[in-house]
Scaffold this motif. Structure first.
Motif: not given
Length: 148
Positions: A118-141
């Motif tokens: 449950a704790m690991i699943v509760g931390m999934l939003p951190l991975a979603l933010v990481a993917m969002g930042v990655t996507w934003r970086w790719i689009v900007r590049e």
């Protein structure tokens, strides 16, 4: 345990975003190179130290409030006034995700499989933010490359 993960991965970044306009943490927030390991140690200490305590005990509540404050400082390099560049945010977040999940692994190893997962699943939003930042970086590049 899911609440602990959500406290770190949802509530803390929202607080960092809310505090950004005031700039109150710009002078006291540690640099990212210290924020990540410092928060990883704090997160592990709170997880280990409060495991087995009644959820609403004074000690547990105080530890979780301390962890929330540490989590806001952890998120400051991503959402605060002094942000890292996008490539550094990606490295910061993708390094943090498995490091912070180690506390959940410890909970599983101690015999509380449901709590640790449950704790690991509760931390999934951190991975979603990481993917969002990655996507934003790719689009900007891509936009910059197309503009050239």
């Amino acid at each position: 345990m899911a609440g602990m993960g959500l406290l770190v991965s949802v509530v803390a970044p929202l607080l960092a975003v809310a505090l950004r306009p005031a700039g109150v943490l710009d002078r006291v927030a540690p640099p990212a190179v210290l924020a990540l390991p410092g928060f990883a140690v704090l997160h592990a200490a709170v997880t280990v130290g409060t495991h087995g305590l009644p959820p609403l005990s004074a000690a547990s509540t105080a530890a979780h409030l301390l962890m929330l404050a540490g989590a806001v400082l952890f998120w400051w390099p991503v959402f605060g006034g002094r942000r890292l560049s996008e490539p550094r945010q990606v490295l910061y977040l993708f390094t943090a995700a498995p490091v912070l999940d180690l506390a959940g692994v410890w909970v599983v190893a101690r015999g509380d499989g449901a709590g640790g997962l449950a704790m690991i699943v509760g931390m999934l939003p951190l991975a979603l933010v990481a993917m969002g930042v990655t996507w934003r970086w790719i689009v900007r590049e891509e936009e910059q490359a197309a503009a050239l």
